[in-house]
Design an enzyme around this catalytic site. Structure first.
Site, short mmCIF file in Angstrom:
data_model
loop_
_atom_site.label_atom_id
_atom_site.label_comp_id
_atom_site.label_asym_id
_atom_site.label_seq_id
_atom_site.Cartn_x
_atom_site.Cartn_y
_atom_site.Cartn_z
N HIS A 10 8.92 -31.17 -28.41
CA HIS A 10 8.04 -30.86 -27.28
C HIS A 10 8.74 -30.06 -26.19
O HIS A 10 8.12 -29.73 -25.18
CB HIS A 10 7.50 -32.16 -26.66
CG HIS A 10 6.71 -32.99 -27.61
ND1 HIS A 10 5.47 -32.61 -28.08
CD2 HIS A 10 6.99 -34.18 -28.20
CE1 HIS A 10 5.02 -33.54 -28.92
NE2 HIS A 10 5.92 -34.50 -29.01
N ARG A 11 10.00 -29.72 -26.40
CA ARG A 11 10.71 -29.00 -25.34
C ARG A 11 10.08 -27.64 -25.08
O ARG A 11 10.02 -27.19 -23.94
CB ARG A 11 12.19 -28.83 -25.71
CG ARG A 11 13.01 -30.10 -25.58
CD ARG A 11 14.50 -29.77 -25.58
NE ARG A 11 15.30 -30.98 -25.37
CZ ARG A 11 15.97 -31.60 -26.32
NH1 ARG A 11 15.91 -31.15 -27.56
NH2 ARG A 11 16.69 -32.66 -26.06
#
Length: 378
Positions: free
Chosen positions: A317-318
């Protein structure tokens, strides 16, 4: 709407920005670091760099939001990687610090001070000083003690108590932390560095000492892929990863050579030619930092970023988190309090597309064709 910051400013935007710009012109009753002109006079102006527009845009967004997550620039020799990293320094506004703080503590944010500073000041008025935003370079052979800080043995013996010696991370807080040839940096040091930057706090535990201080600089890392790739897990933790190996046109190459020769022969003339544009960008960064506190992004827009990351096969999810901050910074740069479709496209181009694994290898012939392009951004 989702705020891009977890707080809103308590001061009017223009008032705060004007105060910062006035601080650059006046130093009455406030200490000032006069090293700025001498240091910056050796740096090639970012506004004089020919081409590399995507990288320059990414650096501007990083100057607006130093919590963006860092910028990595790859490229072979002579592609102006370090020139652009150093040139950004001239666009950063000065910062107000607590005089006597070893990590450039913000006098208006006591919760972000290093351990022991509040007790040291007691009940007296907070002494303030205006200085240029720091620019700290991490050498390749840096030790852990030099990076994070350690016990100052000599001072401890003189004072009869344990004295902390701040490291490079303390010096870089609220400024730029530059790592050249980051792919050659010791793996343990690189992991430690990115871990601390991710947390935003450096905690040092040594014999006789335990101390914490904030550490939120803008990380700029450069490397030459011919000397070795940057490890994947490190690339994943840096928000924007771009390549300077973009072939320029013949006219651009001629213009770049001309600019470099003129700077070598007469740097003062180049500074004068770019002064107006540099000062304009500097003012834009100051204003955008204030606007950033008010920028909002809708849930539909966040969903668009998530879908783009999924289509690109991006893991984790970065990417979405970094893209969200990039979109908000882009909106702030334009003086808006809401993200629009242009900001979203810019965030996708800067953050998500370079991470997309679908760009690396085409699908086999027997696989189904890719899905149609998504609808335009909200």
């Amino acid at each position: 709407m989702i705020p891009c910051r977890c707080y809103l400013t308590v001061r009017p935007l223009l008032t705060a920005a004007q105060a910062t710009m006035e601080a650059m012109k006046s130093v009455e009753n406030v200490g000032f670091d006069y090293e700025r002109s001498a240091r910056l006079s050796r740096a090639f102006p970012l506004t004089a760099v020919i081409g590399q527009d995507l990288i320059k845009q990414a650096l501007l967004l990083g100057a607006i939001d130093t919590n963006l997550g860092g910028i990595a620039i790859s490229g072979r020799r002579g592609t102006a990687k370090s020139v652009m990293a150093r040139g950004l320094h001239a666009l950063l506004p000065p910062i107000e610090v607590v005089e006597g703080s070893f990590c450039n503590a913000d006098p208006d944010d006591p919760r972000g001070w290093e351990d022991g500073l509040a007790e040291k000041l007691g009940n007296r008025e907070v002494p303030r000083k205006i200085r240029e935003a720091p620019f700290v370079q991490i050498p390749l052979g840096v030790t852990e003690d030099r990076l994070v800080g350690t016990v100052d043995i000599e001072a401890s013996m003189k004072e009869g108590k344990t004295v902390f010696q701040p490291g490079l991370l303390a010096e870089a807080h609220r400024g730029i932390l530059y790592v050249d040839e980051v792919n050659l940096l010791d793996e343990g040091i690189a992991n430690l560095l990115l871990g601390i930057l991710s947390d935003g706090v450096n905690t040092v535990e040594r014999e006789g000492i335990s101390i914490s201080h904030p550490c939120r600089p803008l990380l700029i890392a450069t490397y030459n892929p011919e000397e070795g790739p940057l490890r994947e897990h490190l690339l994943d933790r840096i928000a924007i990863c771009l390549s300077a190996d973009v072939p320029g046109t013949s006219d651009e190459r001629v213009a770049a050579i001309d600019a470099a020769v003129r700077f070598q022969d007469s740097p003062e003339k180049v500074f004068e030619e770019t002064r107006e544009l540099t000062e304009g960008l500097n003012s834009s960064v100051i204003l955008a930092r204030e606007y950033l506190k008010e920028v909002e992004i809708s849930r539909d827009q966040v969903k668009y970023l998530v879908e783009e990351a999924r289509r690109g096969g991006v893991q984790g999810h970065r990417a979405e988190l970094f893209a969200l901050r990039a979109a908000c910074a882009a909106a702030a740069l334009e003086g808006r309090d809401r993200v629009n479709k242009d900001d979203l496209r810019q965030a996708v181009n800067l953050v998500i597309l370079p991470r997309s694994i679908l760009l690396d290898s085409p699908p086999p012939d027997d696989e189904a064709p890719p899905p149609p392009p998504p609808p335009p951004p909200p």
